[in-house]
Design an enzyme around this catalytic site. Structure first.
Site, mmCIF file in Angstrom:
data_model
loop_
_atom_site.group_PDB
_atom_site.id
_atom_site.type_symbol
_atom_site.label_atom_id
_atom_site.label_comp_id
_atom_site.label_asym_id
_atom_site.label_seq_id
_atom_site.Cartn_x
_atom_site.Cartn_y
_atom_site.Cartn_z
ATOM 1 N N ASP B 27 22.844 4.116 -2.071
ATOM 2 C CA ASP B 27 24.285 4.358 -2.255
ATOM 3 C C ASP B 27 25.030 3.118 -2.725
ATOM 4 O O ASP B 27 25.897 3.200 -3.579
ATOM 5 C CB ASP B 27 24.916 4.975 -0.997
ATOM 6 C CG ASP B 27 24.897 4.069 0.219
ATOM 7 O OD1 ASP B 27 23.860 3.431 0.455
ATOM 8 O OD2 ASP B 27 25.908 4.007 0.941
ATOM 9 N N GLU B 50 10.185 1.115 -3.580
ATOM 10 C CA GLU B 50 10.644 -0.212 -3.981
ATOM 11 C C GLU B 50 9.512 -1.215 -4.149
ATOM 12 O O GLU B 50 9.585 -2.103 -5.008
ATOM 13 C CB GLU B 50 11.658 -0.764 -2.982
ATOM 14 C CG GLU B 50 13.027 -0.104 -3.065
ATOM 15 C CD GLU B 50 13.171 1.134 -2.207
ATOM 16 O OE1 GLU B 50 12.162 1.566 -1.599
ATOM 17 O OE2 GLU B 50 14.280 1.680 -2.114
ATOM 18 N N HIS B 113 24.982 1.262 8.006
ATOM 19 C CA HIS B 113 23.619 1.758 7.813
ATOM 20 C C HIS B 113 22.873 0.794 6.883
ATOM 21 O O HIS B 113 23.495 0.017 6.153
ATOM 22 C CB HIS B 113 23.644 3.184 7.246
ATOM 23 C CG HIS B 113 24.108 3.275 5.819
ATOM 24 N ND1 HIS B 113 25.419 3.100 5.461
ATOM 25 C CD2 HIS B 113 23.431 3.516 4.667
ATOM 26 C CE1 HIS B 113 25.532 3.240 4.153
ATOM 27 N NE2 HIS B 113 24.352 3.489 3.635
ATOM 28 N N HIS B 114 21.558 0.859 6.895
ATOM 29 C CA HIS B 114 20.690 -0.063 6.137
ATOM 30 C C HIS B 114 20.814 -1.511 6.624
ATOM 31 O O HIS B 114 20.338 -2.428 5.951
ATOM 32 C CB HIS B 114 20.949 -0.034 4.624
ATOM 33 C CG HIS B 114 20.675 1.280 3.952
ATOM 34 N ND1 HIS B 114 19.959 2.288 4.537
ATOM 35 C CD2 HIS B 114 21.013 1.726 2.711
ATOM 36 C CE1 HIS B 114 19.884 3.311 3.678
ATOM 37 N NE2 HIS B 114 20.508 2.998 2.588
ATOM 38 N N GLY B 408 -3.009 -11.587 -4.179
ATOM 39 C CA GLY B 408 -4.109 -10.686 -3.826
ATOM 40 C C GLY B 408 -3.678 -9.429 -3.110
ATOM 41 O O GLY B 408 -4.296 -9.022 -2.121
ATOM 42 N N ASP B 435 -10.552 2.348 -5.391
ATOM 43 C CA ASP B 435 -10.022 3.562 -4.772
ATOM 44 C C ASP B 435 -9.031 3.251 -3.644
ATOM 45 O O ASP B 435 -7.967 3.877 -3.538
ATOM 46 C CB ASP B 435 -11.148 4.492 -4.305
ATOM 47 C CG ASP B 435 -12.231 3.799 -3.484
ATOM 48 O OD1 ASP B 435 -12.218 2.546 -3.376
ATOM 49 O OD2 ASP B 435 -13.103 4.499 -2.933
ATOM 50 N N ASN B 462 -15.698 3.492 -4.957
ATOM 51 C CA ASN B 462 -16.889 3.066 -4.200
ATOM 52 C C ASN B 462 -16.699 3.356 -2.717
ATOM 53 O O ASN B 462 -17.251 2.677 -1.864
ATOM 54 C CB ASN B 462 -17.243 1.592 -4.476
ATOM 55 C CG ASN B 462 -16.029 0.699 -4.366
ATOM 56 O OD1 ASN B 462 -15.002 1.096 -3.810
ATOM 57 N ND2 ASN B 462 -16.133 -0.510 -4.874
ATOM 58 N N GLY B 464 -14.159 3.363 -0.348
ATOM 59 C CA GLY B 464 -13.534 2.529 0.680
ATOM 60 C C GLY B 464 -13.327 1.101 0.224
ATOM 61 O O GLY B 464 -13.402 0.790 -0.962
ATOM 62 N N GLU B 468 -13.941 -5.705 1.676
ATOM 63 C CA GLU B 468 -13.919 -5.966 3.119
ATOM 64 C C GLU B 468 -15.294 -5.685 3.735
ATOM 65 O O GLU B 468 -15.771 -6.437 4.596
ATOM 66 C CB GLU B 468 -12.860 -5.121 3.831
ATOM 67 C CG GLU B 468 -11.483 -5.103 3.185
ATOM 68 C CD GLU B 468 -10.738 -6.434 3.204
ATOM 69 O OE1 GLU B 468 -11.335 -7.467 3.530
ATOM 70 O OE2 GLU B 468 -9.542 -6.427 2.858
#
Lengths: 562, 562
Positions: B27, B50, B113-114, B408, B435, B462, B464, B468
């Site tokens: 707004d 955003e 608000h916000h 990263g 993915d 692949n 997942g 990691e």
């Protein structure tokens, strides 16, 4: 006995009531997640992104009493920040745990990925400090006491806290602490409490028009039962500010309705603004709660009860806990229960209208929905037309209403539904969300269905940002969004079989979809097609006020643009 | 002549080179967006959320030289913050414009608000201050000069800046300023520049093993042509740090390859670490650039050229602009062009392997991709296996390579593709994304297709978070994601007809998909199925180092978890 720092934290999370922790893995956090994976009483819920995880933790905390979030340093935690600021604004206790680079690397200013690569490791802490009530960076010498201090602050203040957990400390051992986390509330200051009780009871027993005005903190600090007993004991109406929606049922005999400044029903407005003993509990007079500051309490005698202090007109008694105060007010009351105040508005429940083959409107949609809501449901209303309309629905007893009336982040309620389904699996969860909001955080529907959770989702498709259109730019492209094939979204997530999808453009279709959703034990999505410029009654007026408040030029004339 | 503050800002955005501004309406910002909607030279690009808008603005800025972002106060700008921190870390100039509540409401501490509804309007500013090089809250008396100051800082420092634009000032008129925005670079300090040039040329003309070591700032400060001329003039090899990928073509005769500490090719390592005149330009020795700090420059003679200063061994000359320095070094050089240095590694280009019906692996996939990349392509590689593998591909001349080697943030590259397609519509854009990353920011594919943009997207499925898994938790559930039906995502966005989708599990299928994408003038998505534990060569080694760096306990033994 020794314990790793990670296991100490996991133990404390269990003691404070967190059975789930939401987040996204990152290299610094993997060892902590490995520890969580082997813990019997804490489950990691991997979300599609960190903002969604923060929203899920917030939704979880609103019903479970505490929420937890695991992110990685910098890139992950900053993505979650808006969700945590929302939890602060809305007073929701979320424990934010971010795994940082090794302590030694931070101390020597190493140029790490996920940082600004300038040796500065204070900036994330500074950001989180704005939106949390306690913060710490764990070190070996104080890890256990710091974890305990910060978790206790979260519990007491019902607001987010922040823990930086250096990756090299996660598996480091410290002496185990056998005693459980101290969650006792602080004691009230005795003399102040007595004086406040005396002041208030004197006023209250003589008052002709006493009233209770409640806000969201009544729920957060578990004061609902005390509020109801106070109302019954002193014969006071209970008036709610918008964020208190659903705390006391709209159908409760003492419930009078909602105060929103000049936009209130006349009897409600008078009951608040002319009260000679207005006991406001946790009240915050925000723009949205007051019809853009059209409230006027100048003629009321105001007793402002906040969680840790109370102000009687001009006198503030600090270190007075709200529950102590309310219990003492009850103890000091005359015997018996007063009848409901006579000036209560007539029943607010509208009859369910007969099905009509015509195209749905906001009015006909919400009228139909009202008959669908049952006691014990959890109603989630995303910001926009949904929160305005659902906020005006009379709700049955023991219904829980979740929205973000202060922070107002569109898209919040879909991931929050994930959290709430896990926190309260035995209640029915009903989400109302707009199309623009749904697009913001859509990927968390994947997690909801992956975990076989079963909310009923009303997706209000009104072709863009209707709340913004009502403020400015009714036909403007900047309020447009891509019209998705919403019914195909679960299939794109590989989860079509986990959900029943419906589209309703007419009252008949809506009735059929609702009937099917009632019978379906699994998740349902009902896409509801509504006109793009159709806002619920109150919203159009609020939108006009908001436009004039934000853009004073609009008061005199349509804005000049070239 | 007078002009509204909003129109002044729009005019300045045009002068600094922004033709698009990314964002989400709220707004407080609607009137500014209304002004933008009527501006002939600036287009608002509405994004689904955003954070994605910030990533899009970042991608746009990398190619257009400047990016712009429009958000609403609090809830919107905080959601974008991680993207802006990334732009700071990666040195990308993005102008963040956030529309705030009316100035007067902020001054009196209205509960808006916000916001946190506590009257505090400094916290968002504090957060943005961490990740921007200039900030302002516009007021009537200084709006024009503050806009100009902040935009100039963005232009000079090539880093984000932050403008709080109170909603009530957007349509307020101020005197128009006729002169264009001053974008002239500051002058170098004359004596310091001359002394630095003298020091360096003395060293350089006697050096036996001079070398150039370049980082991403060479691109940001438009120094590429100067780097190449310096190399040719003094016969120096050009070695790149990882973030400088693609700035000088891998096929350029002076290009020697990539330095990554102990992980470098032996000749590259020696060229850098044993150089008797190592001219490093914008170098940041981050963990990822140095194989986790395995670099050793102790024996090299280092000349550290940064954008606004240069350090020759232990002497720092401040206010020396890098381009001035490099131009003076060229002017001071002996006549003629030195031949390429003899110690250059053999050609790094691998032959395209014959098609093989076998299942795809990381090796066979990237070998095939290499033959697909043409001069002038823009290659985007999201963080993870994609950035590691694509970062090692020899790229043809004039290819642009975009990734986030420092910040990263997974998911960055999909919205960045939106920005890049708009900034450089005449180049072919090729995105490589995993993915897990795709799920983070998936909704911006909707915007890409809605705007009829035509990238070629390789979606590396692949199963997942493979990067990691290679660090910790190979089989752990916390590294799993929901397996989406990725080919159905465009259809769920109502845009199936805008894109050609392919799935490739074998080399034959990949060859067919690539052939189809080459012929297709529209967007293509090629989902590539790769084994979940298959990482590109360098990544496995890096992952092991990262695990030991983050979690010292892993050096001695597998971690103990209960």
């Amino acid at each position: 006995m020794s314990i790793t720092i990670g296991h100490h934290l996991i133990k404390r999370l269990a003691q404070i009531g967190a059975r789930h922790i939401f987040g996204v893995p990152g290299d610094f956090s993997l060892l902590f997640l490995e520890q969580v994976a082997h813990a019997s009483h804490l489950t990691f819920v991997g979300c599609c992104n960190e903002l969604n995880a923060a929203y899920a933790a917030d939704g979880y905390a609103r019903l479970a009493g505490i929420g937890a979030l695991s992110t990685t340093y910098g890139v992950g935690e900053l993505a979650a920040l808006s969700g945590i600021a929302g939890a602060y604004a809305e007073r929701v206790p979320v424990i934010c745990i971010t795994a940082t680079p090794p302590l030694e690397a931070m101390r020597r200013g190493a140029l790490m990925h996920h940082s600004l690569a300038d040796g500065n490791f204070e900036n994330m802490f500074t950001c989180y400090k704005q939106f949390t009530v306690a913060q710490t960076r764990l070190e070996l010498r104080n890890a256990a006491s710091e974890i305990d201090r910060v978790l206790r602050a979260c519990w007491l203040e019902k607001r987010p806290v922040y823990i930086q957990f250096p990756s090299d400390l996660i598996a480091t051992e410290i002496p185990d602490i056998v005693s459980p986390l101290d969650l006792r509330l602080p004691l009230s200051h005795s003399a102040g409490l007595s004086q406040a009780v005396s002041d208030i009871t004197q006023r209250l027993t003589k008052a002709k028009r006493p009233a209770l005005l409640i806000d969201a903190d009544v729920d957060r600090f578990d004061l609902t039962a005390l509020v109801v007993r106070l109302a019954e004991t002193y014969g006071m109406p209970i008036v709610s500010l918008a964020p208190a929606k659903g705390i006391v049922s709209d159908l409760h005999p003492y419930a009078m309705g909602s105060y929103r400044g000049a936009g209130s029903a006349p009897d409600v407005r008078e009951a608040v603004e002319r009260s000679d003993c207005l006991i406001a509990i946790g009240a915050r007079f925000t723009d949205v709660s007051t019809g853009l500051f059209t409230h006027d309490l100048g003629a009321a005698f105001l007793i402002d009860v906040q969680p840790f202090e109370v102000t009687v007109e001009d006198t503030t008694y600090r270190r007075v806990m709200s529950h102590d105060l309310m219990e003492r007010l009850l103890a000091a009351a005359p015997q018996g229960v007063f009848p409901p105040p006579p000036h209560r508005s007539a029943s607010r429940s509208k009859a369910d209208r007969p099905d009509n083959p015509g195209r749905l409107t906001q009015d006909s949609f919400w009228a139909k929905v009202q008959g669908f809501i049952r006691p014990d449901d959890v109603i989630l209303a995303d910001t926009g037309t949904c929160s305005f309309a659902a906020g005006a629905l009379p709700l049955p007893e023991n219904t829980i209403f979740v929205s973000q009336p202060i922070w107002g982040s569109i898209g919040y309620a879909l991931p929050a539904t994930l959290g709430i389904c896990l926190a309260e699996p035995n209640r029915r969860q009903i989400l109302f969300i707009g199309d623009g909001a749904f697009q913001m955080t859509v990927q968390e529907l994947s997690t909801i269905l992956r975990l076989d959770l079963n909310p009923i989702i009303f997706l209000i498709n009104n072709d863009g940002y209707t709340i913004e259109r009502l403020i400015l730019g009714a036909e403007a492209a900047y309020n447009d969004i891509q019209p998705w094939a919403y019914r195909d979204v679960p299939g794109a997530f590989g989860l079509a079989e986990r959900v029943r999808s419906h589209v309703a453009a007419t009252e008949e279709e809506l009735a059929a979809a609702i009937a099917a959703a009632e019978k379906n034990s699994g998740a349902s999505i009902i896409e509801v097609l509504l006109p793009r410029m159709d806002g619920p009654g109150m919203l159009a007026k609020f939108a006009r006020l908001a436009a004039e408040f934000d853009f004073p030029q609009l008061r005199e004339q349509p804005v000049q643009v070239e």
